[in-house]
Scaffold this active site. Structure first.
Site, short mmCIF file in Angstrom:
data_model
loop_
_atom_site.label_atom_id
_atom_site.label_comp_id
_atom_site.label_asym_id
_atom_site.label_seq_id
_atom_site.Cartn_x
_atom_site.Cartn_y
_atom_site.Cartn_z
N GLU A 1 12.14 6.13 -29.12
CA GLU A 1 12.49 5.09 -30.27
C GLU A 1 13.71 4.19 -29.68
O GLU A 1 14.58 4.95 -29.03
CB GLU A 1 12.95 5.85 -31.37
CG GLU A 1 14.02 6.79 -31.23
CD GLU A 1 14.09 7.72 -32.58
OE1 GLU A 1 15.13 8.16 -32.70
OE2 GLU A 1 13.07 7.96 -33.13
N TYR B 1 10.62 -0.71 -21.22
CA TYR B 1 9.20 -0.07 -21.93
C TYR B 1 8.11 -0.62 -22.06
O TYR B 1 7.20 -0.18 -21.47
CB TYR B 1 9.82 0.59 -23.36
CG TYR B 1 10.95 1.45 -23.04
CD1 TYR B 1 11.07 2.61 -22.11
CD2 TYR B 1 12.11 1.40 -23.99
CE1 TYR B 1 12.13 3.36 -22.08
CE2 TYR B 1 13.30 2.21 -24.03
CZ TYR B 1 13.39 3.12 -22.98
OH TYR B 1 14.34 4.04 -22.94
#
Length: 152
Positions: free
Chosen positions: A109, A121
């Site tokens: 997260e 990411y």
């Protein structure tokens, strides 16, 4: 192990807790103290790596692997070492080690306002799976968490 950036990536365990907590503390408004970091590093399935420039710690990653899933708990790079491939090298090392340990997917997260991390990411193949509204508490207000996953 030496990364493409010329930095050394080394396994990190409870003995590295103070260093990892200091790196994280320099990067985030809220960070774990050394005791919490040591507990996490000593837990079953812990996967820690530290990036060193010479003898100077410049970044750290802490994950946990449970059965066939892995989760990134924290990834922190000191401001002076950013944009040099350090986070990508740590991430690649953690993904490879998690896969060696049997993980089929890596979860994480990240704060919705952390554009650099979202780009990192996304560029490494993580996809958004959801959001947690108001997850990160900051002085200026709450920020959503973006949930992401990558198949290993």
């Amino acid at each position: 192990m030496t990364s493409a950036t010329g930095l050394r990536l080394e396994p990190a365990g409870p003995a590295h807790a103070a260093v990892m907590a200091a790196v994280q503390g320099a990067c985030f408004d809220t960070a774990w103290d050394a005791e919490t970091m040591a507990t996490l590093l000593a837990a079953p399935g812990a996967l820690g790596r530290i990036a060193l420039d010479g003898e100077m710690p410049v970044a750290a990653i802490l994950c946990r692997v449970a059965v066939d899933e892995a989760e990134i708990l924290t990834l922190a790079v000191l401001p002076a070492a950013r944009r040099a491939g350090v986070a990508a090298a740590l991430l690649a090392e953690a993904e490879a080690e998690a896969a060696r340990r049997g993980a089929a997917a890596m979860f994480l997260e990240v704060a919705a306002d952390n554009g650099a991390a979202l780009a990192l990411y996304g560029g490494r193949g993580y996809r958004v799976t959801g959001h947690r509204r108001g997850y990160y508490r900051r002085a200026g207000g709450a920020v959503d968490a973006v949930l992401m996953v990558k198949d290993l």
